[in-house]
Design an enzyme around this catalytic site. Structure first.
Site, PDB file in Angstrom:
ATOM      1  N   ASP A   1     -39.319   4.371  36.765  1.00  0.00           N
ATOM      2  CA  ASP A   1     -40.786   4.419  36.806  1.00  0.00           C
ATOM      3  C   ASP A   1     -41.221   5.846  36.488  1.00  0.00           C
ATOM      4  OD1 ASP A   1     -43.459   4.185  37.259  1.00  0.00           O
ATOM      5  OD2 ASP A   1     -43.296   3.398  39.292  1.00  0.00           O
TER       6      ASP A   1
ATOM      7  N   ASN B   1     -44.437  11.402  32.187  1.00  0.00           N
ATOM      8  CA  ASN B   1     -45.527  10.662  31.552  1.00  0.00           C
ATOM      9  C   ASN B   1     -46.524  11.664  30.990  1.00  0.00           C
ATOM     10  OD1 ASN B   1     -47.767   9.105  30.879  1.00  0.00           O
ATOM     11  ND2 ASN B   1     -47.435   7.686  32.568  1.00  0.00           N
TER      12      ASN B   1
ATOM     13  N   HIS C   1     -49.844  -0.218  34.187  1.00  0.00           N
ATOM     14  CA  HIS C   1     -48.704   0.686  34.288  1.00  0.00           C
ATOM     15  C   HIS C   1     -47.450  -0.057  33.851  1.00  0.00           C
ATOM     16  CE1 HIS C   1     -46.577   4.185  35.607  1.00  0.00           C
ATOM     17  NE2 HIS C   1     -45.834   3.513  36.470  1.00  0.00           N
TER      18      HIS C   1
ATOM     19  N   CYS D   1     -46.242   5.482  29.452  1.00  0.00           N
ATOM     20  CA  CYS D   1     -45.223   4.885  30.315  1.00  0.00           C
ATOM     21  C   CYS D   1     -44.562   3.682  29.663  1.00  0.00           C
ATOM     22  CB  CYS D   1     -45.795   4.536  31.678  1.00  0.00           C
ATOM     23  SG  CYS D   1     -47.376   3.701  31.664  1.00  0.00           S
TER      24      CYS D   1
END
Length: 1108
Positions: free
Chosen positions: A482, A209, A465, A214
């Site tokens: 993630d 990131n 997020h 993201c």
């Protein structure tokens, strides 16, 4: 001549300079784990306050919900304030006045961090909220995740919400001087984040990131895991001469290759640079749908390349393109209009729909065009008609964008829809006999789809997020991507837990009759990717190295080898010493350019990487090869740290030292035990410029460095030998007596001699800095300042070279000269906030600071930015005045005019009205005016004539002036002056929303609603056909009580004025059809007490007005 030498030592030197321990400084803003502004915080002791917490049993994850009611909020004087600790060991830390920003700051803190064992860590997913106590839906909530440890024992949001909103009682966050804060925390038992190996655990790697990226990472992982798409990307034509940062195909090929073959997470900077999104702002200004379309369009173009096309031409269309038909069909005549359109993704409504099928039902819903909305049919005039959309074909890869973010017209802002919304593992778009398909659609293709990816947003509309759940092979195994981390997940986690809606926490005491606690889930799906079952084998194909162009494989393998080489170097660094060699040539290049006090920047000299066990003679042979200087002509000097934190060549290496190993020599010269050894290479040259053996150095001989200063050119240059100063020195400049020897002047090895030509006695030449001390003082205090107009605070306008010692008058004089302003006193400056990167809220007062340096310092940081305004009157005069913006509503004309009223600060409202009367057109010479305070379509007060204007704030409140109607001037003892506001209901929240211009209305003692309605219709000039739709209600504390025409209105209202009377009013319920007015509440502090730039005082602004 002038000698530069440090002051005599005051105490023995330490082994290495120590940084003094002082108070901790405010944290600098930095990119954080979540995309909202998140950063670490300093932790101090806990303070006590009352609070409540509800939590569930300790499970994995252990979840807790905590509510903190903070009473007497505005009376909190401490900079920081802590809640009690709750079950999972956390507590909330707030900064009531902001953590060095003009926003409320809030963090989650590990309460018992000081008592936890060494090496502890806790991973938590948490949300923090400030509750809106009037309307729950306006509650501000932000969430993030973080691994807490001893180094970062708290985490949160420095800019949680503007202080102006929090402290405004009408906004609903501060009620009865009480603020309510909520925290939801899920603490997970997990493998250490730093040791977790995604590749080893899952076979896949994540994406790094780079700040606010993201959502891009989740989309890229989804596209990568569509193998047919990946294969097409690999087959796009690129060449070995392309650069990834300038070629989207090559950047994407490189990224996909690394995702496929790398063992660690992969960076995305080359890709973002290739399509121009190389700044943080770029990502904040776009969303995932835009990114998807940008990538698709760019790749579509690159897949064509030439007129002959490429092997992958048309791949984007083949995979993602579907078609639908927009039709309008007349009911009473034979006329039909069709328009075929293509799509790469479909936007589906979430609001009001329980699942994907309901959204598709709504998508193809038939709209009736009738009444005022009839269709203009060609050759048939206005006709009743049906309008709708049906699908001709669906693509093999179906991308569904769920409309989680929508514009709320009632609130005039974007909101996130967190409603529960279900989506199936298998999607059948042929259901109900193909009701989504057009009559001429190809029904031979079975539109049965398998869910491939679920892209999730966790958080609110202002930040959050993004991550993705993906089935790379369409098996039962899901993976969560993630950012850098990839984990295995089950189907429930990927589907049901991403539906959104509300979640129920288990009862704490099941034996008691207490209702389960429900809370909104802020993590939910916002994009779905389905793959058609009949195309599955083609799309989920095998992709291996033979699909990758040879030049790409060679390039990427070379990059990987270089990366491995650097990794190896880092691992073997303890076996090597870095020797940095400064020479006369380096000094000539740097002195007078980047170096003034310093001699050389060691980062810009040649470095040698030498094994520690090798003899120093081997290094000298390396130097001989590099510079062509034979070993016998080399003499190396060690550098020594002096008391003033400078480094100077101190002594030459002895013959004994030169027989030692490189590692031994580094330990002797550098007690800090770092891997670097810094040396000065002395080489003597003969008349023919060939090297000579270095002369013997006796104790009486001194190595000095010489600089020549030219006052006419303001230049200083190297003419001898120099040294390096690691830190900015506390340099002493002393004149040298030419009659005394160097030793007599207490000079030693490494000192600097600055000299200049003697000035000619009868010369008329004027120089700014006639000698070395004055020139070095100038260099030391020199400061380049970038000036920006306050109206355009992001754009540099011009820059000036100034001195940090310049006075306030010096600075404004230079700015006035730059701007061709005759009076420097008309320049007003505002300092820069280094944390928010914005102008400070308040400008610099006239001569409010002594020097330029005072204008540039913000806490522990020094800025190089100032903002300027050009005033129409001198600033000292303006500071004695108060400027108010008043909106004048004409009594008979449908217009509003904004006036700037500027008066002495001790003036009253009566003075404002007197001044206003000279600028406005009144309905009659005897008309009287009043000044009202209006906020969010409600009247909060009528200003008394004697009230001073000094403390009136028009930053958030609108000041409205109007004529007092004749009917209000002679009210009887039982007559009432009531508030009348426009409103409409939010159908989903069942709450009232005010709009339009509020007003006062005089009502008589026994006057019924039907009579009042007649007067209102006449006052507002509403047509009968519109007015008949209006409803009338008595409203108290946002609760409407609808009135009948026969009701006596005055009986519903209080008999006397009390604080809060604006919450009791006669409400006019109808649709808001008026255009938005631009002058309402001023949100920019720079409009507060700021005159119109370079315009006359009486400048006014006319705005179209609507009475409702």
């Amino acid at each position: 001549m002038t000698m530069m030498t440090p002051p005599p030592p005051l105490e023995p030197e330490e082994d290495e300079m120590l940084v003094p321990h002082g108070p901790e400084l405010p944290p600098a803003p930095a990119p954080a784990a979540a995309d909202a502004t998140v950063q670490p915080m300093e932790v101090v002791a806990q303070t006590e306050t009352a609070s409540t917490a509800d939590s569930q049993p300790a499970e994995d994850p252990q979840t807790s919900r905590f509510t903190w009611t903070i009473e007497n909020f505005t009376r909190i004087n401490a900079k920081k304030h802590y809640s009690d600790a709750f079950v999972v060991g956390g507590r909330v830390l707030i900064f009531p006045k902001g953590n060095n920003v003009d926003h409320f700051s809030m963090y989650l803190d590990v309460a018992d961090s000081a008592n936890l064992p060494y090496g502890w860590s806790r991973y938590a997913h948490f949300s923090l909220a400030v509750v809106n106590q009037i309307q729950q839906k306006y509650t501000i909530r932000k969430d993030t995740q973080h691994q807490f440890n001893a180094r970062e024992s708290d985490w949160g949001f420095t800019s949680f919400m503007p202080l102006s909103e929090l402290y405004d009682p009408s906004r609903g966050y501060l009620v009865d001087d009480t603020v309510v804060v909520e925290a939801e925390v899920a603490v997970r038992k997990m493998v250490d984040y730093w040791t977790y190996d995604s590749k080893k655990e899952t076979g896949f790697v994540g994406l790094k990131n780079q700040g606010a990226t993201c959502y891009m990472n989740s989309l890229l992982q989804t596209l990568y895991h569509i193998p047919y798409f990946r294969k097409a990307v690999y087959h796009m034509p690129t060449t070995e001469n392309d650069m990834p940062s300038g070629s989207i195909p090559l950047a994407l090929q490189s990224l996909f290759y690394k995702l496929q073959y790398s063992d660690n997470s992969v960076a995305t900077k080359e890709l973002t640079k290739s399509f121009g999104w190389d700044t943080y702002d770029s990502f904040m200004q776009h969303d995932v749908q835009e990114l998807n379309r940008v990538l698709s369009e760019k790749l579509e173009d690159k897949m064509k390349v030439t007129d002959l096309g490429t092997v992958v031409e048309g791949t984007i269309e083949q995979l993602f393109e579907g078609h639908h038909i927009n039709y309008i069909e007349c009911i009473n005549v034979d006329y039909k209009s069709n328009r075929k359109e293509s799509f790469y993704d479909l936007q589906l409504d979430v609001k009001g729909c329980r699942d994907v099928y309901a959204s598709f039902d709504k998508y193809v819903e038939v709209e009736r065009l009738e009444g005022d909305n009839k269709y203009q049919a060609e050759n048939h005039g206005l006709q009743d008609a049906k309008k709708g959309v049906l699908f001709l074909d669906f693509p093999p890869v179906l991308q569904l964008q769920l409309k989680r973010f929508e514009y709320d017209y009632m609130r005039d802002t974007m909101v996130k829809i967190n409603d529960r919304y279900e989506f199936p593992l298998q999607l059948d778009l042929d259901r109900d006999d193909g009701k989504y398909l057009a009559p001429d659609a190809d029904r031979s293709i079975r539109n049965l789809y398998a869910l491939h990816s679920v892209l999730v947003h966790s958080g609110g509309v202002h930040g959050g997020h993004y991550y993705a759940f993906i089935r790379p092979t369409l098996s039962d195994q899901w993976y969560k991507f993630d950012d850098e981390r990839v984990t295995k997940e089950d189907t429930k986690k990927a589907l049901e837990e991403q539906y959104g809606g509300e979640e129920e926490l288990p009862q704490i005491n099941p034996g008691f009759n207490n209702a389960p606690f429900k809370f909104t889930k802020y993590s939910n799906a916002y994009m779905l990717v389905y793959i058609r079952e009949s195309d599955k084998d083609k799309i989920m194909c095998n992709v291996d190295e033979k699909d990758i162009a040879e030049h790409l494989r060679i390039r990427l393998k070379k990059e990987q080898e270089e990366k491995e080489h650097k990794k190896k170097e880092k691992a073997e660094a303890h076996l090597y010493t870095i020797i940095k060699v400064a020479r006369d040539e380096n000094l000539k290049e740097q002195i007078g350019k980047d170096m003034y006090f310093d001699l050389v920047d060691h980062e810009k000299v040649r470095s040698f990487r030498i094994q520690k066990q090798l003899p120093f003679s081997t290094f000298k042979e390396e130097v001989a090869k590099e510079y062509g200087i034979p070993v016998q002509f080399q003499r190396f000097w060690l550098w020594a740290k002096r008391q003033n934190h400078t480094y100077r060549p101190n002594r030459p290496l002895s013959p004994t030292e030169e027989t030692q190993s490189v590692g031994q020599l580094r330990e002797v010269s550098n007690k800090a035990h770092n891997a670097e050894l810094k040396l000065f290479l002395e080489v003597e040259l003969g008349p023919d410029l060939r090297p000579l053996p270095p002369p013997e150095k006796s104790k009486e001989e001194i190595l000095l460095f010489f600089k020549l200063y030219n006052p006419e050119k303001e230049e200083i240059s190297f003419v001898g030998r120099l040294f390096e100063i690691k830190f900015e020195p506390n340099v002493m400049c002393e004149h040298i007596d030419k009659k005394i020897t160097f030793r007599g002047s207490q000079l030693e090895d490494g000192d600097i001699i600055c000299f200049q030509k003697s000035p000619v006695a009868d010369s008329d030449a004027q120089v700014r800095y006639p000698d070395v001390p004055s020139y070095l003082e100038y260099v030391h205090n020199r400061q380049v300042v970038h000036f920006r107009s306050l109206e355009k605070p992001k754009d540099d306008d011009f820059f000036l070279e100034l001195s940090k010692l310049h006075t306030y008058d010096d600075v404004v004089e230079r700015v006035a000269r730059q701007l061709n302003v005759d009076d420097p006193a008309k320049i007003r400056l505002t300092s820069h906030n280094c944390y928010s990167q914005q102008p400070k809220p308040q400008p610099i007062r006239y001569r409010g600071v002594e020097h330029l340096l005072d204008m540039l310092i913000h806490y522990n940081q020094t800025s190089d930015i100032l903002y300027y305004e050009v005033l129409d009157i001198p600033l000292p005069e303006l500071q004695c005045l108060k400027t108010l913006k008043v909106a004048f509503h004409h009594a008979t004309k449908d217009e509003v005019v904004i006036h700037s009223i500027r008066l002495p600060k001790n003036s009253t409202i009566a003075d404002v009205i007197s001044d206003l009367k000279t600028k406005v057109e009144l309905s009659s010479p005897t008309a009287e005016l009043r000044l009202l305070e209006v906020f969010y379509h409600k009247i909060y007060k009528i200003f008394p004539l004697h009230e001073k204007i000094e403390n009136i704030n028009d930053q958030y409140w609108t000041l409205r002036a109007e004529e007092i109607p004749e009917e209000e001037k002679n009210l009887g003892p039982h007559d009432r002056l009531i508030h009348v506001y426009h409103f409409m209901k939010d159908p989903l929240q069942n709450q009232i929303q005010n709009f339009g211009d509020p007003f006062y209305l005089a009502i008589r003692e026994s006057e019924t609603l039907d009579k009042v309605k007649e007067r209102i219709q006449k006052k507002l000039q509403v047509p009968d056909e519109e007015f008949c739709k209006w409803k009338f209600a008595f409203i108290s504390m946002n609760r409407p009580d609808y009135l009948e025409d026969s009701d006596v209105v005055s009986t519903r209202f209080q008999r006397r004025d009390v604080y809060g009377a604006w919450e009791q009013y006669l409400g006019l319920e109808h649709t808001d059809t008026a255009p938005k007015r631009a002058y309402t509440a001023n949100q920019n502090r720079h409009t507060y007490e700021k005159p119109q730039n370079s315009t006359p005082l009486n400048t006014t602004t006319s705005l179209a007005s609507s009475k409702f």
